[in-house]
Design an enzyme around this catalytic site. Structure first.
Site, PDB file in Angstrom:
ATOM      1  N   GLU A 163       0.532  -1.234  -0.072  1.00 19.43           N
ATOM      2  CA  GLU A 163       0.014  -0.002   0.133  1.00 19.43           C
ATOM      3  C   GLU A 163       0.843   1.253   0.116  1.00 19.43           C
ATOM      4  OE1 GLU A 163      -2.629  -0.590   3.287  1.00 19.43           O
ATOM      5  OE2 GLU A 163      -3.715  -2.243   2.364  1.00 19.43           O
ATOM      6  N   GLU A 268      -6.120 -11.191  -0.743  1.00 22.77           N
ATOM      7  CA  GLU A 268      -7.089 -10.582   0.135  1.00 22.77           C
ATOM      8  C   GLU A 268      -8.402 -10.561  -0.515  1.00 22.77           C
ATOM      9  OE1 GLU A 268      -5.395  -7.299   2.230  1.00 22.77           O
ATOM     10  OE2 GLU A 268      -3.309  -8.118   1.733  1.00 22.77           O
TER      11      GLU A 268
END
Ligand code: XIL
Length: 378
Positions: A163, A268
């Protein structure tokens, strides 16, 4: 009499043929996810302590039966594995890796450098001020080297940086970025590669269907490659909802990353059915909204039509993954059963969500058979 016998025989034969057909179909339907997807891509899930310790026996049974890959949901994040500068805690991470090995699963490490669940000491000095670039480089190197070397040869690949990009394609203004600028990313990859030259290295992020992130991640991959720095795959976190992202935008990003010269991993994956308090929240872990009853519409079960819509949408995504199986190395669910999912508490605590492939009673949802069938076609 003769005719009657013949008819009976024909009927019997027809019935037998039907039964054989039916039992073949039955056998095919009863294939597990990992059997059906064998040779296409790995099918994984995030795991946590209750599973890797063996306490949740029903989950362990499902894990062994259905999945061939695991990733650490929390136990390898710096906050857990490296709580103080001079102290590591490998208790849970060791158990996680052993669990994967014992069950012949591909083990992924998550994650080395991330602004969230970051050990509070990592980027600051005793007074809480940012450390110098040299100190941060040294800390990153120590952390990455120690963790990666410990599991050398046992972990197939690492989410090296998690991220780092924002929706508009800018770098996230994390402490790592503040102190080292964009150079912290290639450095992290380089340190990880030096620690285990055989390990695969990944960049992982959410909202990757977003054109801004897509372009920035493509650029990042190309820059790393141009500099001769190893990167094997881009992980596209799949924290998706019923109306975002568009399948076609997700597909564009998959193709763009593959075009840049890396494999794609769907990491995810979970599909929420709950209303979102903020459509732009992405998978920002720090987001937190106060509980509101009207935001928790299905505490006692999912209405049939919602469940059907969920199944259709999840199936649309799996069809997309199967369509592009040549570029996809792994699809990983973010949890085994609905009760394990972080979605029940994020971005609003105390809700009841239904985002995964197995329900709260450890039973497969209809989607599991559909995936198995789709996989049989492709
Ligand atoms: C989540 C875990 O599932 C939660 O248990 C934890 O409280 C917060 O983090 N992006 C990531 C994952 O890369 O590590 C996050 O996992 C979800 C968003």
């Amino acid at each position: 009499m003769k005719i009657a016998t013949k008819t009976t025989l024909t009927t019997l034969l027809a019935a037998m043929t039907l039964m054989t057909g039916a039992s073949a179909a039955f056998a095919q339907e009863k294939k597990t996810l990992k059997e059906a997807l064998n040779g296409k891509f790995l099918i994984g899930t995030a795991v946590y302590g209750r599973q890797t310790s063996g306490k949740d026996k029903a989950a362990v049974r499902l894990l062994r039966e259905q999945f061939n890959a695991i990733v650490a949901e929390n136990c390898m994040k710096s906050q857990v594995i490296h709580p103080e500068e001079n102290r590591y805690d490998f208790t849970e991470a060791d158990e996680f890796v052993e669990f994967g090995e014992k069950n012949n699963m591909t083990v992924t490490g998550h994650t080395l450098i991330w602004h969230s669940q970051l050990s509070p000491w990592f980027c600051v000095d005793d007074e809480g001020k940012n450390v110098s670039p040299e100190v941060l480089k040294k800390r990153m190197k120590d952390h990455i080297t120690t963790v990666v070397k410990r599991y050398k040869g046992r972990i197939k690949g690492w989410d090296v940086v998690n991220e780092a990009i924002e929706d508009n394609g800018d770098y996230r203004k994390s402490k790592f970025y503040e102190i080292l600028g964009e150079e912290y990313i290639p450095l992290a990859f380089q340190y990880a590669h030096e620690a285990d030259p055989d390990a695969e290295l990944y960049y992982n992020d959410y909202s990757m269907a977003n054109p801004g992130r897509r372009a920035a991640v493509v650029k990042l991959v190309k820059d790393l490659k141009k500099r001769g720095i190893r990167i094997d795959a881009v992980g596209m976190q799949g924290h998706i909802g019923m109306d975002y992202p568009r399948v076609s935008e997700f597909e564009k990003s998959m193709l763009a990353f593959a075009q840049a010269g890396v494999k794609v991993m769907i990491t995810e994956l979970d599909l929420t059915v709950l209303p979102s308090p903020n459509p732009h929240v992405g998978a920002e872990v720090s987001a937190s909204y106060e509980y509101k009853k009207e935001m928790n519409p299905y505490p006692d079960g999912l209405p049939e039509e919602v469940s059907k819509a969920w199944t259709k949408r999840m199936n649309d995504f799996f069809r997309l993954f199967l369509k592009h199986q040549d570029i996809i190395a792994r699809v990983t669910l973010w949890g085994v059963t609905d009760s394990d999912s972080w979605r029940n508490n994020w971005p609003m605590p105390g809700r009841t969500d239904y985002p995964l492939l197995f329900d709260r009673n450890y039973q497969p949802k209809p989607i599991v058979d559909l995936i198995v069938k789709e996989a049989g076609k492709k």
